[in-house]
Design an enzyme around this catalytic site. Structure first.
Site, PDB file in Angstrom:
ATOM      1  N   GLN A  65       0.840  -1.196   0.000  1.00 57.85           N
ATOM      2  CA  GLN A  65       0.000   0.000   0.000  1.00 57.85           C
ATOM      3  C   GLN A  65       0.873   1.242   0.000  1.00 57.85           C
ATOM      4  O   GLN A  65       1.765   1.371   0.851  1.00 57.85           O
ATOM      5  CB  GLN A  65      -0.868  -0.028   1.263  1.00 57.85           C
ATOM      6  CG  GLN A  65      -1.711   1.203   1.502  1.00 57.85           C
ATOM      7  CD  GLN A  65      -2.247   1.229   2.939  1.00 57.85           C
ATOM      8  OE1 GLN A  65      -1.699   0.577   3.824  1.00 57.85           O
ATOM      9  NE2 GLN A  65      -3.301   1.991   3.166  1.00 57.85           N
ATOM     10  N   GLY A  66       0.627   2.163  -0.929  1.00 55.18           N
ATOM     11  CA  GLY A  66       1.416   3.382  -0.987  1.00 55.18           C
ATOM     12  C   GLY A  66       0.589   4.604  -0.648  1.00 55.18           C
ATOM     13  O   GLY A  66       0.242   5.392  -1.538  1.00 55.18           O
TER      14      GLY A  66
ATOM     15  N   GLU B 254      -3.494   9.250  19.219  1.00 60.77           N
ATOM     16  CA  GLU B 254      -3.797  10.687  19.243  1.00 60.77           C
ATOM     17  C   GLU B 254      -4.791  11.037  18.131  1.00 60.77           C
ATOM     18  O   GLU B 254      -5.747  11.797  18.353  1.00 60.77           O
ATOM     19  CB  GLU B 254      -2.506  11.501  19.070  1.00 60.77           C
ATOM     20  CG  GLU B 254      -1.546  11.414  20.260  1.00 60.77           C
ATOM     21  CD  GLU B 254      -0.831  10.072  20.375  1.00 60.77           C
ATOM     22  OE1 GLU B 254      -0.535   9.455  19.328  1.00 60.77           O
ATOM     23  OE2 GLU B 254      -0.599   9.603  21.506  1.00 60.77           O
TER      24      GLU B 254
ATOM     25  N   SER C  49       0.925   6.468   2.928  1.00 63.46           N
ATOM     26  CA  SER C  49       1.703   7.385   3.778  1.00 63.46           C
ATOM     27  C   SER C  49       2.965   7.876   3.089  1.00 63.46           C
ATOM     28  O   SER C  49       3.560   7.187   2.277  1.00 63.46           O
ATOM     29  CB  SER C  49       2.134   6.666   5.062  1.00 63.46           C
ATOM     30  OG  SER C  49       1.035   6.414   5.881  1.00 63.46           O
TER      31      SER C  49
ATOM     32  N   GLU D 295     -13.276  -2.752   5.855  1.00 62.90           N
ATOM     33  CA  GLU D 295     -12.879  -3.965   6.566  1.00 62.90           C
ATOM     34  C   GLU D 295     -12.903  -3.788   8.077  1.00 62.90           C
ATOM     35  O   GLU D 295     -12.574  -4.695   8.815  1.00 62.90           O
ATOM     36  CB  GLU D 295     -11.501  -4.429   6.090  1.00 62.90           C
ATOM     37  CG  GLU D 295     -11.517  -4.967   4.668  1.00 62.90           C
ATOM     38  CD  GLU D 295     -12.458  -6.148   4.475  1.00 62.90           C
ATOM     39  OE1 GLU D 295     -12.289  -7.166   5.173  1.00 62.90           O
ATOM     40  OE2 GLU D 295     -13.378  -6.052   3.644  1.00 62.90           O
TER      41      GLU D 295
ATOM     42  N   SER E  82      -2.676   6.877  14.798  1.00 59.72           N
ATOM     43  CA  SER E  82      -2.182   6.769  16.172  1.00 59.72           C
ATOM     44  C   SER E  82      -3.309   6.992  17.173  1.00 59.72           C
ATOM     45  O   SER E  82      -4.385   7.489  16.827  1.00 59.72           O
ATOM     46  CB  SER E  82      -1.104   7.830  16.391  1.00 59.72           C
ATOM     47  OG  SER E  82      -1.700   9.113  16.317  1.00 59.72           O
TER      48      SER E  82
END
Lengths: 391, 357, 391, 357
Positions: C130-131, C375, C133, C247, C373
């Site tokens: 998966q590209g 956060e 980030s 998913e 995350s």
């Protein structure tokens, strides 16, 4: 590095302890459990105690002799506060006057103001409360909206202050009020206002403990004399901020002493209920002891830095967070370890005579809110200590 | 699969909420707490009886509605930090029911709201597994000193755990001495009872143990459900207050640190919801798993409520510490419910026991 | 309210368990401890296992039959994931392709794309990574700067992607790239890009565990065919966001199953070292059991809601925080209770054969960072669940 | 009163920092961790010996500089997550010194950097108070199997705790078998040692216990000081990274939730500083209080470093989980130091013991 007290400081502590042993009639814990007391008579106990302390020269110790002090060092002041807690002495009713207003008058007041107010403040003849916070400005104190408008030799003050500790028993209130609506900081002035006048009304605020030590104070054109402005018009914010910093550090040994006392009660309690040997109980006790000792280490460090002439910078925010958050953990642990016994209030037949955990459990919730909440303290640390960027 | 309540129970829950918001909002609750010497609203108690609420903990064949319904009602009671002996009466009524025919007369009066009966069990003020009981009921005579009996000073009867089993002691018998034991939760009234007089043993040792196990399970579930309600409402109050209150020219709810704290409050509260209703469902449908799941629900919901209601005070700032604002009602009740009906410490041990550890 | 599985679902679980018992040669824990394996041979074990699962019809179960699925319900998919964890089966190497790209192709792809990519994806003949980030855009994904410029029948892609799980073993990568620099969301397009070409370079990123499952992928004018754009130009963001939601929920029972397995190991460990009777140990174990059960209750609730046709809204943020923060607590408690034994890595002579706590302790730190995350999840909860205001 | 270090110790601390930043920055440390089979930089060890650092734990009359100096140096070692047996060698050298004249030959070689000697004590892989030892040294012959001996595979000699007391076993003796025991801290090398051969008993039972108590105190203090250094540096790294890293167009350090977390990291770190130096000062000047204060320092600094270094990984986001960035070096070492030299659990118990509880 040197964490020892000097011979003179140790001697001061010894003298103080003897004096306390001879002069403190009974610990505060016994006073508040005396069913013949009500809130008013307890204030009188505190007033009498303040007079004893003052007569013995223990109040305003750090001030110049001229104003009742003895030029005592910060270390001696810290020792005084520590031993007062250890002895479970009543808190003096005029603590806000002595901690905040006294230094303000000494540093920023006029000679007349000092002469007029300081002796009666020390003697508890006039009780002072603090009029800084407002309902709409807690964390953001500078947004205060109480206004003061000139009226001849007076200013007329209109607005509302809250959390006026000891308000219901006070004679005077020192007030930050707005003399210029446009200038956020420079438009604030520091007034001394008598409470017994038509334009001032003090109402009690009931706390979650059921007590009413706080008040809220309503001003409706209340009169303050021009000569009772501390500093100049527009200097109020600056004076308030420096004054709030003066007394930092003096309490630095008092908090660990206070909570160490409470901790002894938990230890006695688990000994009595037979669970001192349980590994889970031991772990919880040990963690409290560790935290308390660390608090004391922080305190000694602050004190040493103060004694070395360094100012207690925003690091005092760490101390504030530490003791107030610790107090919550300690009281929760006490309730968990001591069981239903610790739920009972003092009126209950089986209430233990030593420690009022029911009250402390509730009271501890206030510590992380007043005098700058833990959230405000974390903001201060991030901005002023860690210098983290704002958006 | 479905997690949401079915229509009947949804209706029951909504009806309960409407009733309590009308009759026992925080002003009413405060009035009871401050003024009613009995510590509860007698008229409202009668209404609850009339509407059938006092039968809720009985087996379904006797008028109860099962554990899920019980949880739903308790959940609502928690939302108002309901003051009064409602849960205590339910538990006593169930014990009376299970004790058999001899006790059914009193059971019926309790369920009808004609008599207030509570259980009297604790003899120590420590949070310890009960050691040997000293209370005894022999030859129709009860000798007992019981601690922290809920609403004990104003009960019409108590069902007392003794060495010999469960005994009914009706008041006014001679030798009924009640000493108030006020706790930090100003809206719950406890008393020490010193009882010495005639009483009727209605269940012997072994049956009594079985009865009390059932009662303990229902008590823990009910307390957990109330704790859920307390957390839920405390979070709602906090969200409402922080959205209105401004500092530095913006609502304080817009501060990220505060938002993250509220997110954690939601996590704790929603997890309590999952745990409580799953435990309730297990009590109704999967009894083998129920002991563990009930203990889990209370062991989670208790600390969660302590934390969430404590945060509610903190995030209200100064007013959170005042009697006038509501957070303290929730915080205090969370503490009471966490310490009683099987403290967290006891529930944690119960979880291990349920797994044979 | 109904938390029971149906008879059919229970039958599905029974069949699956028998199939697993008959077909899983050895648990993953045994594979990774086999000293004859290296990272590459472990990938081959996973590839072989994916083929077994696919042949048995357990991959892409929820997809239409035409694309290898069996229209299985979300409950069955959740049962599958749960039992795979219980059996300690290897994770299929193409999980990102199957979880994210598969649904994207089925919902947004062209017929040709489905025919070309799905069968090989399921059969593990082509591994996908998966590209999304980029080094400069983690939490703020939409700020991605990898750009794609039209070049005849192709686009040329230039930029850098990170955290390309399985990148070093992948044949294809699905990429979000910017086709319009001005339009923050609408300028992003979803490309399928072959890795084996001059313009693409994949480098391993070594993790704190010492392993290198992740990669970073550099594009320097890499070619992607126009016909390999999923959806339309500029639809990439929308597709990625819906797909990321598909998913969710299917893993809902897998996490508690996974951590319950680990928890059994802690319990066995303290039984073995003789401390199961210590009150402090019991308290810590009980808290983990409680949290694990609560996680399972949350999972059942999510699953029941999904089964009832409700979408797993931002509440899935609660589940993400819960399991990932729990994993840290659990591994810390394991280290505390099991002592130095649990510090040993698998190569150590005295390493226990059952659970690799040293790795799990480190690995658990990743859970609260990847896939949004803790956060970011709290931000989502505050904004989308609690609807708290922005400044 | 003064909390700050005096001029000499300030200088020592600064000198140590300069040396370590030059010779053992994170790249050098990483090289040692990845490449040196011994797990340490032999040249740097020689430099430390030359500069007198290996004498640091000896009594002042023997070349040591007292506990405050030890803490200051260890504090700096923590800041670089220093890899290697430095602390282990100090502890052995002190034990050798206290064991008396027979051991002073080896002590001198250790202090001069000519021999690497460590203590071999643990016989169990559990975190339990040591039970009966099985190691024995009778008639000049040692039979021992010791676990997790730090840098045991590459030591020139070990000082072994046996039933009879402390025994020196020099290598290469016959029957020295070392099995590597790699742990999750890739920069610390432990080994199981199986020893069977000649050895010299240098301190009998009672003196040995006294020696090991001294060593334990110094070990706990040193570990606590290193933990302080780890926290301090991990926070610095975090502040630097978050001030540079942007999201949504601003540095992530400007997010309030992150600021509050950093504030808590500072609280933990600064409190560790207070606790560590107070304990060190007590060891030098107030021995009656030292046992408790040393245990307090380690019991605080360990969990604090675990938390702070864990937060450092978290607040670095994705790169925090990579080998390439430094936070993991600190996190791993924090874990090692928390588990060894008296685990937190053992220190908590020691605190109670020190109070007679």
């Amino acid at each position: 590095m040197d964490l020892a007290f000097t011979t003179e400081q140790e001697a001061f502590r010894r003298d103080l302890k003897s004096w306390l042993a001879a002069n403190l009639a009974r610990p505060w814990n016994d006073e508040i459990r005396n069913p013949s007391h009500d809130e008013n008579s307890l204030v009188e106990v505190r007033r009498a105690w303040q007079r004893q302390l003052n007569d013995a020269g223990y109040l305003g110790m750090g001030w110049p002799a001229e104003w009742g002090g003895r030029g005592a060092s910060v270390v001696e002041q810290a020792i005084l506060e520590e031993e007062l807690w250890r002895a479970d002495a009543p808190q003096v009713p005029n603590f806000l006057g002595i901690d905040l207003l006294g230094p303000a008058l000494i540093h920023h007041g006029s000679e007349e103001q000092r002469r007029r107010f300081i002796p009666k403040m020390l003697a508890a003849d006039e009780i002072w409360c603090q009029g800084f916070s407002e309902p709409g400005s807690g964390s953001d104190l500078a947004s205060l909206s109480t206004r003061a408008e000139p009226d001849g030799e007076h200013f007329r003050i209109t607005g509302q202050k809250v959390w006026t500790t000891f308000g219901p028993w006070s004679d005077w209130i020192f007030v930050l009020a707005r003399t210029d609506a446009e200038d956020r900081y420079g438009g604030i002035t520091f007034f001394l206002v008598p409470i017994d006048q038509p334009g001032v009304e003090v109402r009690s605020i009931r706390q979650i403990t059921g007590e009413s030590e706080f008040g809220e104070t309503f001003f409706d054109g209340a009169l303050a004399r021009r000569e009772h402005i501390v500093g100049k018009i527009g200097e109020g914010w600056r004076i308030a901020m420096t004054v709030l910093g003066y007394e930092r550090g003096v309490q630095t040994m008092a908090y660990p002493a206070r909570f160490e006392g409470y901790l002894s009660d938990v230890i006695e309690g688990v000994r009595r209920n037979g669970t001192l040997g349980r590994a889970d109980v031991r772990e919880k006790l040990a963690r409290l002891i560790v935290e308390n000792q660390v608090m004391r280490s922080n305190g000694l460090r602050t004190l040493a830095n103060l004694a070395a002439g360094e100012s207690p910078g925003p690091e005092s925010s760490i101390e504030k967070i530490f003791w107030s958050e610790y107090a919550k953990r300690q009281s929760e642990t006490a309730l968990d370890l001591l069981g239903p016994q610790a739920q009972l209030t003092t009126e209950a037949r089986h209430a233990r005579p030593d420690m009022d955990w029911a009250r402390e459990f509730l009271w501890a919730r206030a510590g992380t809110i007043y005098s700058g909440s833990s959230e405000i303290q974390r903001n201060i640390i991030a901005k002023r200590v860690l210098r983290m960027p704002t958006k | 699969m479905q997690f949401e309540l079915d229509e009947d129970r949804s209706l029951l829950k909504q009806q309960t909420r409407d009733l309590l918001e009308r009759e026992s909002g925080s002003e009413a609750a405060r009035a009871v707490m401050e003024q009613a010497p009995e510590g509860y609203d007698k008229a409202l108690h009668a209404t609850l009886a009339e509407l059938g609420y006092l039968a809720l903990a009985l087996p379904e064949e006797a008028g109860g509605m099962g554990a899920v319904s019980l949880a739903a009602v308790m959940h609502e009671m928690g939302r108002t930090a309901f003051p009064g002996p409602y849960l205590d009466v339910l538990l006593a009524s169930r014990a009376l029911h299970d004790a058999g025919a001899e006790a059914h007369g009193l059971r019926d009066r309790v369920v009808a709201g004609e008599a207030l009966c509570v259980l009297a069990r604790r003899e120590t003020l420590d949070d310890l597994s009960s050691t040997e009981l000293t209370a005894s009921c022999a030859d129709g005579r009860l000798e007992a000193t019981k601690q922290l009996v809920p609403f004990g000073a104003h009960a019409d009867a108590v069902l007392v755990e003794t060495r010999e089993g469960l005994a009914i002691c009706e008041r006014p018998a001679a030798g009924w001495e009640a000493n108030a034991q006020p706790t930090l939760d100003h809206a719950q009234r406890f008393a020490e009872l010193r009882l010495s007089g005639p009483a009727q043993l209605v269940a012997g040792g072994d049956p009594a143990r079985g009865i009390l196990e059932t009662v303990d399970r229902l008590a823990a579930l009910s307390a957990a459900a109330q704790l859920l309600g307390l957390s839920e409402r405390a979070l709602e109050l906090t969200l409402a207050y922080t959205a209105e209150r401004e500092a530095f020219g913006v609502p304080i709810a817009s501060f990220q640190a505060l938002q993250h704290r509220c997110a954690d409050m939601l996590l704790q509260t929603e997890s309590a919801r999952s745990a409580v209703y799953r435990a309730a469902w297990a009590l109704d449908h999967e009894p083998a798993a129920a002991d563990e799941l009930v203990a889990v629900a209370k062991a989670w919901a208790g600390p969660a409520a302590r934390s969430v209601c404590g945060e509610a005070i903190q995030l209200h700032g100064g007013v959170g510490f005042t009697w006038e604002y509501d957070p303290h009602l929730f915080f205090k009740r969370a503490n009471t419910l966490e310490q009683f009906h099987g403290s967290t410490r006891q529930q944690l041990e119960a979880v291990l026991q349920a797994r044979g550890l």
